[in-house]
Design an enzyme around this catalytic site. Structure first.
Site, PDB file in Angstrom:
ATOM      1  N   HIS A  27       3.889   7.181   3.824  1.00 34.92           N
ATOM      2  CA  HIS A  27       4.775   5.906   3.518  1.00 34.92           C
ATOM      3  C   HIS A  27       4.436   5.058   2.492  1.00 34.92           C
ATOM      4  CE1 HIS A  27       1.917   4.115   6.749  1.00 34.92           C
ATOM      5  NE2 HIS A  27       2.209   3.146   5.966  1.00 34.92           N
TER       6      HIS A  27
ATOM      7  N   HIS B 193       0.759  -1.230  -0.068  1.00 31.30           N
ATOM      8  CA  HIS B 193       0.000   0.059  -0.140  1.00 31.30           C
ATOM      9  C   HIS B 193       0.859   1.255   0.051  1.00 31.30           C
ATOM     10  CE1 HIS B 193       0.594  -0.568   4.440  1.00 31.30           C
ATOM     11  NE2 HIS B 193       0.476   0.489   4.680  1.00 31.30           N
TER      12      HIS B 193
ATOM     13  N   GLU C  76       7.840   1.115   4.841  1.00 31.69           N
ATOM     14  CA  GLU C  76       7.279   0.187   5.913  1.00 31.69           C
ATOM     15  C   GLU C  76       7.379  -1.337   5.147  1.00 31.69           C
ATOM     16  OE1 GLU C  76       3.096   0.109   6.410  1.00 31.69           O
ATOM     17  OE2 GLU C  76       3.102  -0.736   8.036  1.00 31.69           O
TER      18      GLU C  76
HETATM   19 CO    CO Z   1       1.230   1.363   6.287  1.00 30.95          CO
END
Ligand code: CO
Length: 141
Positions: free
Chosen positions: A79, A7, A130
């Site tokens: 992020h 994502h 991440e």
């Molecule tokens: Co995230």
């Protein structure tokens, strides 16, 4: 080491307005808001054909994105999340290569209930990354 883009997370000042824009203007499949008090955010998932956008707004005191929104009051990309098959071995490889892991360096359960860790943005061109451990057999086709 990294696999799919899981994502892209965007911090937004007004979650309902952002969700409406993705649904009504961009014509995307937008899910209902999901409060994650243990992560200090409320998220709305936008499901795209090949990945997700996570719209996030602060929830409660000490939200990890409060500072980001204070410096980016109009919102902004927060992020990107890449999938890895083995987060422990990924962390070892990264640290050996000189990358810094935020916090105590240990994976924690992330917003999807899977182990995650964050890499220092200064080590990756100003981008907060991440990593999320996704077992290959759990990945959607
Ligand atoms: Co995230």
């Amino acid at each position: 080491m990294i696999g799919r883009l899981n994502h892209i997370a965007i911090a937004v000042p007004d979650l309902a307005a952002a969700a409406a824009r993705y649904r009504d203007l961009l014509g995307a499949e937008v899910h209902h808001p999901h409060a994650l008090p243990e992560h200090g955010v409320t998220v709305v998932f936008v499901q795209l054909e090949n990945t997700k956008i996570e719209l996030m707004s602060p929830l409660g005191e000490n939200s990890p994105i409060a500072k980001f929104l204070a410096s980016n009051p109009g919102g902004g990309m927060h992020h990107v999340c890449f999938e890895v098959a083995d987060i422990t071995s990924a962390a070892e490889t990264l640290v050996a290569g000189g990358a810094r892991i935020l916090g105590d360096g240990k994976p924690k359960l992330g917003a999807h209930g899977l182990p995650v860790l964050f890499l220092h943005p200064k080590d990756f061109d100003g981008t907060l990354i991440e990593l999320e451990e996704v077992k290959p057999d759990l990945q959607p086709a």
